[in-house]
Write a protein that holds these residues in place. Sequence first.
Motif, PDB file in Angstrom:
ATOM      1  N   ASN A 106      32.655  38.687  39.477  1.00 28.71           N
ATOM      2  CA  ASN A 106      32.061  39.991  39.776  1.00 28.71           C
ATOM      3  C   ASN A 106      32.697  40.605  41.018  1.00 28.71           C
ATOM      4  OD1 ASN A 106      30.307  40.120  37.628  1.00 28.71           O
ATOM      5  ND2 ASN A 106      28.591  39.218  38.723  1.00 28.71           N
ATOM      6  N   PHE A 107      32.987  39.764  42.017  1.00 31.00           N
ATOM      7  CA  PHE A 107      33.612  40.297  43.223  1.00 31.00           C
ATOM      8  C   PHE A 107      35.031  40.772  42.919  1.00 31.00           C
ATOM      9  CE2 PHE A 107      36.222  40.024  46.993  1.00 31.00           C
ATOM     10  CZ  PHE A 107      35.502  40.829  47.855  1.00 31.00           C
ATOM     11  N   GLN A 108      35.776  40.008  42.123  1.00 31.85           N
ATOM     12  CA  GLN A 108      37.130  40.425  41.756  1.00 31.85           C
ATOM     13  C   GLN A 108      37.101  41.773  41.050  1.00 31.85           C
ATOM     14  OE1 GLN A 108      39.477  37.316  39.779  1.00 31.85           O
ATOM     15  NE2 GLN A 108      38.033  35.798  40.576  1.00 31.85           N
ATOM     16  N   LEU A 109      36.154  41.931  40.124  1.00 34.07           N
ATOM     17  CA  LEU A 109      36.040  43.185  39.396  1.00 34.07           C
ATOM     18  C   LEU A 109      35.699  44.333  40.337  1.00 34.07           C
ATOM     19  CD1 LEU A 109      36.042  44.634  36.679  1.00 34.07           C
ATOM     20  CD2 LEU A 109      33.617  44.038  36.441  1.00 34.07           C
ATOM     21  N   ARG A 110      34.806  44.066  41.276  1.00 32.57           N
ATOM     22  CA  ARG A 110      34.429  45.110  42.225  1.00 32.57           C
ATOM     23  C   ARG A 110      35.637  45.541  43.060  1.00 32.57           C
ATOM     24  NH1 ARG A 110      30.659  44.035  47.491  1.00 32.57           N
ATOM     25  NH2 ARG A 110      31.001  46.047  48.495  1.00 32.57           N
ATOM     26  N   PHE A 111      36.476  44.588  43.441  1.00 37.20           N
ATOM     27  CA  PHE A 111      37.661  44.917  44.232  1.00 37.20           C
ATOM     28  C   PHE A 111      38.627  45.803  43.438  1.00 37.20           C
ATOM     29  CE2 PHE A 111      42.039  43.980  45.579  1.00 37.20           C
ATOM     30  CZ  PHE A 111      41.967  44.275  46.931  1.00 37.20           C
ATOM     31  N   LEU A 112      38.750  45.528  42.147  1.00 33.82           N
ATOM     32  CA  LEU A 112      39.733  46.231  41.324  1.00 33.82           C
ATOM     33  C   LEU A 112      39.214  47.532  40.733  1.00 33.82           C
ATOM     34  CD1 LEU A 112      41.211  43.138  39.466  1.00 33.82           C
ATOM     35  CD2 LEU A 112      42.277  44.432  41.318  1.00 33.82           C
ATOM     36  N   GLY A 282      47.487  49.252  49.740  1.00 32.55           N
ATOM     37  CA  GLY A 282      46.815  50.090  50.732  1.00 32.55           C
ATOM     38  C   GLY A 282      45.743  50.962  50.108  1.00 32.55           C
ATOM     39  N   GLU A 283      46.003  51.474  48.910  1.00 33.60           N
ATOM     40  CA  GLU A 283      45.026  52.326  48.230  1.00 33.60           C
ATOM     41  C   GLU A 283      43.742  51.568  47.908  1.00 33.60           C
ATOM     42  OE1 GLU A 283      46.322  54.631  44.881  1.00 33.60           O
ATOM     43  OE2 GLU A 283      48.361  54.827  45.688  1.00 33.60           O
ATOM     44  N   VAL A 284      43.893  50.385  47.331  1.00 29.00           N
ATOM     45  CA  VAL A 284      42.706  49.649  46.909  1.00 29.00           C
ATOM     46  C   VAL A 284      41.936  49.116  48.108  1.00 29.00           C
ATOM     47  CG1 VAL A 284      43.764  47.357  46.569  1.00 29.00           C
ATOM     48  CG2 VAL A 284      41.848  48.064  45.137  1.00 29.00           C
ATOM     49  N   LEU A 285      42.646  48.713  49.166  1.00 29.36           N
ATOM     50  CA  LEU A 285      41.945  48.258  50.380  1.00 29.36           C
ATOM     51  C   LEU A 285      41.162  49.406  51.015  1.00 29.36           C
ATOM     52  CD1 LEU A 285      44.618  45.941  52.075  1.00 29.36           C
ATOM     53  CD2 LEU A 285      42.477  45.236  50.994  1.00 29.36           C
ATOM     54  N   ALA A 286      41.779  50.562  51.067  1.00 30.75           N
ATOM     55  CA  ALA A 286      41.096  51.735  51.652  1.00 30.75           C
ATOM     56  C   ALA A 286      39.893  52.133  50.821  1.00 30.75           C
ATOM     57  CB  ALA A 286      42.076  52.901  51.790  1.00 30.75           C
ATOM     58  N   ALA A 287      40.040  52.120  49.493  1.00 26.78           N
ATOM     59  CA  ALA A 287      38.936  52.493  48.608  1.00 26.78           C
ATOM     60  C   ALA A 287      37.795  51.496  48.711  1.00 26.78           C
ATOM     61  CB  ALA A 287      39.430  52.580  47.167  1.00 26.78           C
ATOM     62  N   PHE A 288      38.127  50.212  48.828  1.00 26.86           N
ATOM     63  CA  PHE A 288      37.094  49.195  48.937  1.00 26.86           C
ATOM     64  C   PHE A 288      36.339  49.338  50.256  1.00 26.86           C
ATOM     65  CE2 PHE A 288      35.234  45.046  49.612  1.00 26.86           C
ATOM     66  CZ  PHE A 288      34.841  44.662  48.342  1.00 26.86           C
ATOM     67  N   ALA A 289      37.086  49.596  51.340  1.00 22.23           N
ATOM     68  CA  ALA A 289      36.444  49.781  52.646  1.00 22.23           C
ATOM     69  C   ALA A 289      35.512  50.980  52.628  1.00 22.23           C
ATOM     70  CB  ALA A 289      37.511  49.930  53.718  1.00 22.23           C
ATOM     71  N   LEU A 290      35.931  52.055  51.974  1.00 25.33           N
ATOM     72  CA  LEU A 290      35.118  53.267  51.899  1.00 25.33           C
ATOM     73  C   LEU A 290      33.852  53.010  51.097  1.00 25.33           C
ATOM     74  CD1 LEU A 290      35.135  56.249  52.722  1.00 25.33           C
ATOM     75  CD2 LEU A 290      36.206  56.760  50.533  1.00 25.33           C
ATOM     76  N   GLU A 291      33.989  52.226  50.013  1.00 31.43           N
ATOM     77  CA  GLU A 291      32.822  51.902  49.184  1.00 31.43           C
ATOM     78  C   GLU A 291      31.798  51.098  49.962  1.00 31.43           C
ATOM     79  OE1 GLU A 291      31.643  48.849  45.590  1.00 31.43           O
ATOM     80  OE2 GLU A 291      33.759  49.322  45.933  1.00 31.43           O
ATOM     81  N   GLY A 292      32.284  50.233  50.877  1.00 29.45           N
ATOM     82  CA  GLY A 292      31.378  49.369  51.622  1.00 29.45           C
ATOM     83  C   GLY A 292      30.613  50.072  52.726  1.00 29.45           C
ATOM     84  N   LYS A 293      31.005  51.302  53.057  1.00 33.75           N
ATOM     85  CA  LYS A 293      30.336  52.030  54.150  1.00 33.75           C
ATOM     86  C   LYS A 293      29.042  52.688  53.676  1.00 33.75           C
ATOM     87  CE  LYS A 293      34.451  52.932  56.905  1.00 33.75           C
ATOM     88  NZ  LYS A 293      35.342  53.949  57.496  1.00 33.75           N
TER      89      LYS A 293
END
Length: 293
Positions: A106-112, A282-293
Amino acid sequence: MSVLNLHHLRLFRAVARKGTLTGAARELNLSQSALSTQIKALEASLGHDLFERRGRGLVLSEAGRIALDHAEAIFRTADDLTATLRNTGNVRRALRVGALATLSRNFQLRFLMPLAGRSDVEVILRSGSQADLLRALEALSLDVVLTNLVPGRDAASPYLVHALSEQPVSLVGPPEFAGRALADLLASEPLILPTPEAALRASFDVLTGRLGVMPRIAAEADDMAMLRLLAREKVGLAVLAPIVVRDELAAGTLAELHRLEGISERFFAVTLHRRFPNPLVGEVLAAFALEGK
């Protein structure tokens, strides 16, 4: 100061891999004498013998081992540059992700998820052990590694470790167990636990020690998918991050019975210092960070 001849360096790498001039010459379609001359020219340029003769074969000297390490790094960088620049402007780009085999699906899917449904992206997902994934990362066959284990680092380590998420850990089980005290459940009900090697398990053992409880262990697993399956089959009450059983919690087949205060599971993305990084990382890391806020 002499200029390093990369053609000579490539020939040296071939000889080092084959272990004989004869085998390398055959592979390179060169005469043995021509290959030997060019290896000697490289040795003269570097000021060190790169090989020692052992019987009919050649083994690397200490200087040769150092030279081979640098040669591999040089040619990996060259391959990375070529691949990156050739992909510029292409319609479809690839992101190569390695995930620890025991990591929550589930975490892998959330990251992707930020890349899901994009027609210009292909995600290539590989699972394995931490050691194998980090070797693949260093060989540039992976762009990013997802893990819940921080890789060992020192001043020479090439890794960049991105903290992605810190998830709470709970005692999870059938809804009919809700309302009972935590100590009572831990003392009287069979439990499904991470294996003793897991950092999460160490924190749980501290908790039971503080509560004065001797847990009844029904099963142990180092695989989040297996912990989830055992919980679904009601083998016992499971100690895990709720994200692992997100679907079961939403459906009401399992319930979060108690949040285990002071215990959490951390998730990381590991990348390398790269001159030409895959922009999708960089795109996926930025998107994941934004989702976590």
